[in-house]
Design a protein around this motif. Structure first.
Motif, PDB file in Angstrom:
ATOM      1  N   TRP A  64     -16.159  -9.926  -3.419  1.00 40.67           N
ATOM      2  CA  TRP A  64     -14.801  -9.590  -2.994  1.00 40.67           C
ATOM      3  C   TRP A  64     -13.954 -10.848  -2.988  1.00 40.67           C
ATOM      4  CZ3 TRP A  64     -13.051  -4.730  -2.554  1.00 40.67           C
ATOM      5  CH2 TRP A  64     -14.000  -3.712  -2.425  1.00 40.67           C
ATOM      6  N   GLU A 110     -12.362   1.417  -1.422  1.00 40.89           N
ATOM      7  CA  GLU A 110     -11.462   0.268  -1.331  1.00 40.89           C
ATOM      8  C   GLU A 110     -11.100  -0.262  -2.716  1.00 40.89           C
ATOM      9  OE1 GLU A 110     -12.902  -2.783   1.254  1.00 40.89           O
ATOM     10  OE2 GLU A 110     -11.121  -4.021   0.975  1.00 40.89           O
ATOM     11  N   GLU A 111     -12.115  -0.281  -3.597  1.00 41.33           N
ATOM     12  CA  GLU A 111     -11.886  -0.757  -4.964  1.00 41.33           C
ATOM     13  C   GLU A 111     -10.891   0.155  -5.672  1.00 41.33           C
ATOM     14  OE1 GLU A 111     -15.546  -1.010  -7.079  1.00 41.33           O
ATOM     15  OE2 GLU A 111     -14.717  -2.270  -8.672  1.00 41.33           O
ATOM     16  N   LEU A 112     -11.094   1.475  -5.518  1.00 43.68           N
ATOM     17  CA  LEU A 112     -10.221   2.463  -6.148  1.00 43.68           C
ATOM     18  C   LEU A 112      -8.787   2.327  -5.622  1.00 43.68           C
ATOM     19  CD1 LEU A 112      -9.956   5.059  -7.924  1.00 43.68           C
ATOM     20  CD2 LEU A 112     -10.473   6.374  -5.880  1.00 43.68           C
ATOM     21  N   GLY A 122      -7.285  -0.284  -4.289  1.00 46.93           N
ATOM     22  CA  GLY A 122      -6.674  -1.524  -4.775  1.00 46.93           C
ATOM     23  C   GLY A 122      -6.197  -1.396  -6.207  1.00 46.93           C
ATOM     24  N   ASN A 123      -7.092  -0.883  -7.053  1.00 49.29           N
ATOM     25  CA  ASN A 123      -6.748  -0.766  -8.482  1.00 49.29           C
ATOM     26  C   ASN A 123      -5.621   0.240  -8.710  1.00 49.29           C
ATOM     27  OD1 ASN A 123      -8.608  -2.669  -9.405  1.00 49.29           O
ATOM     28  ND2 ASN A 123     -10.265  -1.165  -9.449  1.00 49.29           N
ATOM     29  N   MET A 124      -5.648   1.368  -7.959  1.00 55.13           N
ATOM     30  CA  MET A 124      -4.594   2.376  -8.124  1.00 55.13           C
ATOM     31  C   MET A 124      -3.234   1.818  -7.701  1.00 55.13           C
ATOM     32  SD  MET A 124      -6.471   5.876  -6.838  1.00 55.13           S
ATOM     33  CE  MET A 124      -5.090   6.983  -7.063  1.00 55.13           C
ATOM     34  N   TYR A 141     -16.086   2.489 -12.638  1.00 59.40           N
ATOM     35  CA  TYR A 141     -16.955   2.113 -11.510  1.00 59.40           C
ATOM     36  C   TYR A 141     -18.401   2.529 -11.756  1.00 59.40           C
ATOM     37  CZ  TYR A 141     -12.282   1.916  -9.484  1.00 59.40           C
ATOM     38  OH  TYR A 141     -10.970   1.672  -9.271  1.00 59.40           O
ATOM     39  N   GLU A 172      -2.297  -1.300  -7.682  1.00 63.44           N
ATOM     40  CA  GLU A 172      -1.819  -2.312  -8.621  1.00 63.44           C
ATOM     41  C   GLU A 172      -1.254  -1.662  -9.880  1.00 63.44           C
ATOM     42  OE1 GLU A 172      -4.528  -5.548  -8.615  1.00 63.44           O
ATOM     43  OE2 GLU A 172      -3.530  -6.557 -10.277  1.00 63.44           O
ATOM     44  N   MET A 220       0.838  -1.210   0.000  1.00 67.19           N
ATOM     45  CA  MET A 220       0.000   0.000   0.000  1.00 67.19           C
ATOM     46  C   MET A 220       0.867   1.252   0.000  1.00 67.19           C
ATOM     47  SD  MET A 220      -3.189   1.142   0.127  1.00 67.19           S
ATOM     48  CE  MET A 220      -4.140  -0.313   0.608  1.00 67.19           C
ATOM     49  N   GLU A 253     -16.942   0.992  -0.221  1.00 68.51           N
ATOM     50  CA  GLU A 253     -16.532  -0.084  -1.138  1.00 68.51           C
ATOM     51  C   GLU A 253     -15.876   0.489  -2.392  1.00 68.51           C
ATOM     52  OE1 GLU A 253     -19.159  -4.040  -0.198  1.00 68.51           O
ATOM     53  OE2 GLU A 253     -19.965  -2.637  -1.654  1.00 68.51           O
ATOM     54  N   TYR A 288      -8.891  -3.063 -12.433  1.00 66.05           N
ATOM     55  CA  TYR A 288      -7.603  -2.767 -13.067  1.00 66.05           C
ATOM     56  C   TYR A 288      -7.313  -3.725 -14.218  1.00 66.05           C
ATOM     57  CZ  TYR A 288      -2.647  -2.156 -13.909  1.00 66.05           C
ATOM     58  OH  TYR A 288      -1.440  -1.950 -14.520  1.00 66.05           O
TER      59      TYR A 288
END
Lengths: 268, 114
Positions: free
Chosen positions: B66, A27-29, A31-33, B50, A35, A1, A24, B28
């Motif tokens: 998830w 959290e999704e944003l 994770g994707n950022m 999204y 990666e 992170m 949510e 991603y």
């Protein structure tokens, strides 16, 4: 992170509604950022460069947050804070009003005590009412013209009656407090003037019944109003203040009886 | 080319469905595949992605869950539903028809054949 990415995303979501669907997205944003950032570093990009590109790829996240958070109960957090501030100020002012009253009474400055404490309490009530009004959720905005959406919009909107009732209630209590102090100081009858607050409760019922759409509160209001009038007439007429208060007990009994009668009739 | 991007934007949901039809995936990975397939000429903003996920999920075309990653943050995966397959087939047919028609109108060789 990555800490920079975390700080950036936290800033983006600072004023977002505290809702599961919104957290949510966060959290999704994140994770994707992260990666994407790791991928860019692996391709040999400089950290600053990679960070800039990841941030540039976010797009208009505020509209998305607004869309996802729509219909939630709490407003944006700064409105909540403002509401809290006004409620706290209201409570403080009322307390200050009471303190000023006792202090000035101790100094035998009756008139000044009345004026100052009443003014402070009135300000306090006004602030409390304003603060609680702010907390009210935004009315739901219908998404399309379907009847479901129209229903949602109609029932989320605080009715005109609700707002009028709030205004009338605050006005009523300011007047009651004002009259309580005025009458008490002028007549010195502190032993009995507290009855005014009971009158206030009854008048509150009347206010509720006037600005209500249901029959139930309507009858309660009518019964209580009648009780007050009968109480005052009989009491002044006979001077039997020691027992006439029983009329209010009777009024409560009548009100309950009417309610049971209505329920029973609906069942039939 | 902003005009091209504008034109593609209207098909964001269909593009996502196309990717999800091959396998369950997450934000991603989908965006990276779009970037690779378009040879770096097209990439979705996170917010656009999204927003499209949300619309597709509300329409019952996809479901999210998830993942339980052993390392790093957990990922939000999406899977396509039977309704999503139908929607994709419809959108694909619409696109082929539109493309054929525009090809015809612009006098492009082979236009009109689907």
């Amino acid at each position: 992170m990555n800490e920079r990415i975390l700080a950036h995303v936290d800033a983006l979501f600072r004023d977002a509604p505290r809702k599961r669907s919104v957290s949510e997205i966060r959290e999704e944003l994140l994770g994707n950022m992260n990666e994407k950032y790791a991928d860019l570093l692996a391709q040999g990009r400089a950290p600053d460069d990679a960070f800039a590109e990841v941030v540039a790829g976010i797009g208009d996240i505020q509209s998305l947050i607004a869309e996802v958070g729509k219909g939630g109960l709490p407003g944006s957090s700064d409105v909540r804070q403002k509401a809290l501030l006004f409620s706290a100020a209201g409570g403080g002012l009322m307390l200050a009003g009471a303190l000023v009253m006792f202090l000035l009474l101790a100094l035998n400055a009756g008139t000044l005590a009345t004026i100052l404490s009443t003014a402070l309490m009135a300000l306090g009530v006004a602030s409390l009412v304003y603060g609680s009004g702010l907390k009210r959720p935004e009315p739901y905005q219908k998404e399309d013209d379907s009847f479901v959406e129209e229903y949602k919009e109609k029932y989320s909107r605080p009715g005109r009656n609700t707002r009028l009732r709030g205004a009338a209630t605050s006005l009523l209590w300011i007047l009651i407090v004002l009259m309580y102090f005025l009458i008490s100081f002028i007549t010195g009858g502190w032993a009995s003037t507290w009855v005014l607050f009971l009158v206030g409760v009854v008048l509150q019922q009347v206010v509720n019944s006037i600005f209500s759409d249901t029959n139930r509160t309507m009858t309660t209001g009518m019964v209580m109003t009648t009780a007050v009038i009968v109480y005052l007439i009989i009491s002044f007429g006979t001077g039997r203040w020691d027992i006439t208060w029983l009329i209010f007990l009777g009024a409560v009994a009548v009100d309950q009886a009417v309610r049971f009668l209505r329920i029973w009739r609906e069942k039939e | 080319m902003p005009i091209t991007a504008e034109l593609i934007r209207g098909h964001t949901e269909t593009i996502i469905l196309a990717h999800l039809l091959t396998r369950d995936s997450y934000g991603y990975e989908i965006n990276k595949s779009i970037q690779e397939r378009s040879a770096g000429r097209y990439e979705l903003k996170e917010a656009t992605l999204y927003g499209a996920f949300r619309r597709l999920e509300e329409a019952g075309c996809i479901q999210s869950y998830w993942g339980d990653e052993q390392t790093g943050a957990r990922r939000r995966y999406y899977r396509v539903t039977p309704a999503g397959r139908e929607a994709f087939a419809r959108s694909r047919a619409e696109w082929l028809e539109t493309r054929g028609l525009i090809d015809l109108l612009l006098g492009i060789e082979g236009g009109g054949t689907v």
